[in-house]
Design an enzyme around this catalytic site. Structure first.
Site, mmCIF file in Angstrom:
data_model
loop_
_atom_site.group_PDB
_atom_site.id
_atom_site.type_symbol
_atom_site.label_atom_id
_atom_site.label_comp_id
_atom_site.label_asym_id
_atom_site.label_seq_id
_atom_site.Cartn_x
_atom_site.Cartn_y
_atom_site.Cartn_z
ATOM 1 N N LYS A 167 42.594 37.040 47.834
ATOM 2 C CA LYS A 167 41.958 35.900 46.693
ATOM 3 C C LYS A 167 42.263 36.673 45.189
ATOM 4 C CE LYS A 167 37.995 35.372 45.174
ATOM 5 N NZ LYS A 167 37.380 35.151 43.692
ATOM 6 N N ASN A 168 41.765 37.347 45.514
ATOM 7 C CA ASN A 168 42.138 38.069 43.885
ATOM 8 C C ASN A 168 42.892 38.818 43.396
ATOM 9 O OD1 ASN A 168 39.249 37.002 43.014
ATOM 10 N ND2 ASN A 168 38.036 39.160 43.585
ATOM 11 N N CYS A 200 28.013 32.744 35.518
ATOM 12 C CA CYS A 200 27.957 32.416 36.772
ATOM 13 C C CYS A 200 26.732 32.885 37.142
ATOM 14 C CB CYS A 200 29.521 32.150 37.004
ATOM 15 S SG CYS A 200 29.811 33.686 37.447
ATOM 16 N N ARG A 233 29.298 36.719 32.020
ATOM 17 C CA ARG A 233 30.768 36.767 32.503
ATOM 18 C C ARG A 233 31.571 36.867 30.737
ATOM 19 N NH1 ARG A 233 31.686 35.488 38.218
ATOM 20 N NH2 ARG A 233 33.956 36.947 37.613
ATOM 21 N N ASP A 244 32.238 44.114 44.447
ATOM 22 C CA ASP A 244 32.136 42.919 45.989
ATOM 23 C C ASP A 244 31.504 43.412 47.342
ATOM 24 O OD1 ASP A 244 35.014 41.087 44.478
ATOM 25 O OD2 ASP A 244 32.961 41.798 43.472
ATOM 26 N N ARG A 292 35.449 29.677 48.606
ATOM 27 C CA ARG A 292 36.245 29.504 47.788
ATOM 28 C C ARG A 292 36.836 30.587 47.815
ATOM 29 N NH1 ARG A 292 32.989 29.952 42.148
ATOM 30 N NH2 ARG A 292 35.334 30.206 41.712
HETATM 31 C C1 EPZ Z 1 37.399 40.238 39.015
HETATM 32 O O1 EPZ Z 1 36.527 39.653 37.930
HETATM 33 C C2 EPZ Z 1 36.792 39.164 40.563
HETATM 34 N N1 EPZ Z 1 37.347 38.396 40.023
HETATM 35 C C3 EPZ Z 1 35.500 39.023 40.732
HETATM 36 O O2 EPZ Z 1 35.346 38.892 41.675
HETATM 37 C C4 EPZ Z 1 35.210 41.164 40.804
HETATM 38 O O3 EPZ Z 1 33.406 41.262 41.379
HETATM 39 C C5 EPZ Z 1 35.146 41.810 38.912
HETATM 40 O O4 EPZ Z 1 36.151 41.431 39.227
HETATM 41 C C6 EPZ Z 1 34.686 43.231 39.395
HETATM 42 O O5 EPZ Z 1 34.900 44.218 40.263
HETATM 43 C C7 EPZ Z 1 39.345 38.470 40.102
HETATM 44 O O6 EPZ Z 1 39.108 38.712 40.575
HETATM 45 C C8 EPZ Z 1 39.304 36.862 40.348
HETATM 46 P P1 EPZ Z 1 35.878 41.859 35.102
HETATM 47 P P2 EPZ Z 1 36.449 39.574 36.334
HETATM 48 O O7 EPZ Z 1 36.019 41.807 34.251
HETATM 49 O O8 EPZ Z 1 37.698 40.750 35.966
HETATM 50 C C9 EPZ Z 1 32.367 42.292 31.511
HETATM 51 C C10 EPZ Z 1 34.477 37.491 43.664
HETATM 52 O O9 EPZ Z 1 34.005 37.774 44.312
HETATM 53 N N2 EPZ Z 1 33.927 41.659 30.786
HETATM 54 O O10 EPZ Z 1 36.484 43.372 35.904
HETATM 55 O O11 EPZ Z 1 36.093 38.664 35.755
HETATM 56 C C11 EPZ Z 1 31.760 41.108 32.494
HETATM 57 O O12 EPZ Z 1 30.682 40.687 32.268
HETATM 58 C C12 EPZ Z 1 34.786 37.969 42.249
HETATM 59 O O13 EPZ Z 1 36.031 37.695 44.485
HETATM 60 C C13 EPZ Z 1 33.402 41.972 29.730
HETATM 61 O O14 EPZ Z 1 31.556 42.006 28.963
HETATM 62 O O15 EPZ Z 1 34.959 41.107 36.227
HETATM 63 C C14 EPZ Z 1 30.999 42.397 34.156
HETATM 64 O O16 EPZ Z 1 30.027 42.647 33.541
HETATM 65 C C15 EPZ Z 1 33.536 37.498 41.714
HETATM 66 N N3 EPZ Z 1 34.280 40.882 28.491
HETATM 67 C C16 EPZ Z 1 32.524 44.098 33.631
HETATM 68 O O17 EPZ Z 1 32.663 43.639 32.705
HETATM 69 C C17 EPZ Z 1 35.144 40.653 29.554
HETATM 70 O O18 EPZ Z 1 35.443 40.307 28.558
HETATM 71 C C18 EPZ Z 1 33.175 43.404 34.780
HETATM 72 O O19 EPZ Z 1 34.098 42.047 35.007
HETATM 73 C C19 EPZ Z 1 35.055 41.536 31.033
HETATM 74 C C20 EPZ Z 1 34.130 41.509 31.365
#
Ligand code: EPZ
Length: 429
Positions: free
Chosen positions: A22-23, A117, A122, A309, A401
């Site tokens: 999915k990702n 969420c 996020r 995850d 999802r």
């Molecule tokens: C991706 O989300 C995945 N989703 C998530 O999978 C996964 O848990 C996550 O990466 C971490 O591996 C998709 O790829 C669609 P991040 P993403 O930006 O990109 C903080 C699932 O279950 N952050 O790597 O949104 C954030 O709050 C989903 O399939 C900021 O602070 O995650 C988090 O604490 C859930 N500012 C950390 O960084 C930003 O601009 C990592 O988030 C962006 C992120």
């Protein structure tokens, strides 16, 4: 609203085929916006988030044909609008992945700021700061992110992410591929899904090196062409079925997977007493060690370490292991909601900050529980399969999802699981 009814205590046996990731499919579908030519993606998982992503592309004016259920042929020739609506973004925050391609190809994009969420706030501040470094003017107007490239085209730049962000890295790669000049991304995310997106973009004519490492270089080109690409298998679905085999003391062949994408998960699970044997390049054989499961601590980290995850699924497993384990979640601030539901089934778990202490092995007994987010749902299904008696899981739309035909897959392995709806229907009165 749909729910699952599970009668647990049956060992899973047989062969399960892993679906596309999915990702990876989400950013790859967004990348089709970068060209007016047709991009064909194979092995796209049939899950809710991809149906949403397809709708987003069509709302923007792209044509999406699905000659086969898991093949999407996208032609983003007549893009009439550059806006991802709140309706779409609120159901799927990954819609923000439209920002990079729209900004890159058209010099403008408007995306509703994604809310938080269940697992955390996020934010996307790191995405937006990076776009500004590429020359975009970014503003927030009544909940929408507006981004424009003043000169009509972004300019390559040196980007350093203060925090590893998966979709942030993906968004910047897609913004940079058509920018003027060279972009370097430091502290880039290293997930296999980043490598898969880069592989697609390179087939489309992009010049990218270093994907999969923490430093990625992109030399902007003037335009990209159509391409054909097959999405990598889902490493989290793979890990979920490995845990399912161990929790039910079954014997599974997990096929069409890519073990090198989840080496840290495999290594951690082997330490706990899960036997994982490579039958061939893409097939694993999984059983539980006769000596039983052992409690081993784990901390979630960015790839290539143990993924957040898989944290919920691992917690479910640790409830069946002898001893005490400490699970530390470092990525999201609120990703332990499955713990209270596991406790309802009889698990012994205590939470302190970002640490969960699991005391096992607990005898799990079926009960009514509620899913809160995608991966928490998976962990509750695993616990229900291991519990004695009947477990009912409400709000299973979360699991739909990200897991393709999950009920059918588990039933084919001998699980007693069915989907029921608590909607009042003519038949129910
Ligand atoms: C991706 O989300 C995945 N989703 C998530 O999978 C996964 O848990 C996550 O990466 C971490 O591996 C998709 O790829 C669609 P991040 P993403 O930006 O990109 C903080 C699932 O279950 N952050 O790597 O949104 C954030 O709050 C989903 O399939 C900021 O602070 O995650 C988090 O604490 C859930 N500012 C950390 O960084 C930003 O601009 C990592 O988030 C962006 C992120």
């Amino acid at each position: 609203m749909d729910k699952f009814l599970i009668r647990g205590g049956r060992p899973l046996r047989g062969r399960v085929e892993i679906s596309g990731a999915k990702n990876s499919a989400l950013p790859c579908l967004a990348a089709t916006l970068l060209t007016a030519e047709t991009v064909t993606l194979h092995n796209v998982p049939y899950v809710k988030d991809l149906i949403t992503q397809r709708r987003l592309l069509e709302d923007l004016g792209a044509t999406v044909l699905t000659p086969e259920l898991r093949t999407h042929k996208v032609t983003a020739k007549n893009i009439e609008t550059f806006e991802a609506s709140y309706e779409l973004v609120k159901t799927m925050r990954a819609s923000v992945l439209a920002l990079g391609p729209l900004l890159s190809r058209f010099g403008k994009a408007k995306v509703s700021l994604p809310g938080g969420c269940a697992i955390g706030t996020r934010p996307i501040d790191l995405h937006l700061k990076a776009f500004e470094k590429l020359g975009a003017v970014v503003s927030l107007e009544s909940g929408d992110v507006m981004a424009t490239a003043p000169k009509g085209r972004l300019q390559g730049a040196d980007i350093h992410f203060d925090k590893v962000t998966v979709t942030g890295t993906e968004n910047v790669i897609m913004a940079a591929v058509l920018a003027g000049g060279t972009t370097t991304i430091r502290n880039a995310a290293r997930e296999p899904e980043i490598e898969d997106l880069a592989a697609l973009l390179i087939k489309m004519g992009a010049k990218i090196s270093g994907a999969g490492t923490d430093t990625i270089r992109i030399d902007g080109v003037d335009e990209l062409n159509g391409a054909e690409h097959s999405i990598i298998p889902d490493r989290i679905e793979t890990g979920t079925f490995i845990v399912a085999a161990a929790m039910t003391d079954g014997e599974l062949e997990v096929a069409k997977c890519q073990p090198r994408h989840l080496e840290a998960v495999i290594e951690q699970l082997r330490k706990t007493g899960v036997n994982i044997e490579n039958l061939d390049e893409t097939t694993l054989k999984v059983t539980r060690d006769r000596a039983g499961l052992k409690s081993i601590d784990v901390t979630t980290e960015p790839h290539p370490l143990f993924p957040t995850d898989m944290q919920a699924q691992y917690m479910a497993l640790m409830t069946q292991a002898e001893g005490t384990s400490i699970i530390t979640e470092t990525i999201f601030e609120n990703r332990f909601m499955h713990a209270s539901e596991l406790i309802r089934l009889g698990a012994d778990i205590s939470i302190s900050g970002n640490h969960a202490t699991v005391r096992g092995a607990s005898k799990l007994t079926g009960a009514r529980i509620i899913a809160s987010d995608l991966r928490a749902s998976a962990s509750l299904v695993l616990a229900g399969l291991a519990a004695d008696g009947e477990t009912t899981i409400d709000r299973v739309y979360h699991i739909d999802r990200g897991y393709e035909t999950i009920v059918r897959k588990f039933r084919s392995l001998g699980a007693d699981i069915e989907r029921a709806s608590d909607q009042l229907t003519d038949e129910s009165v």
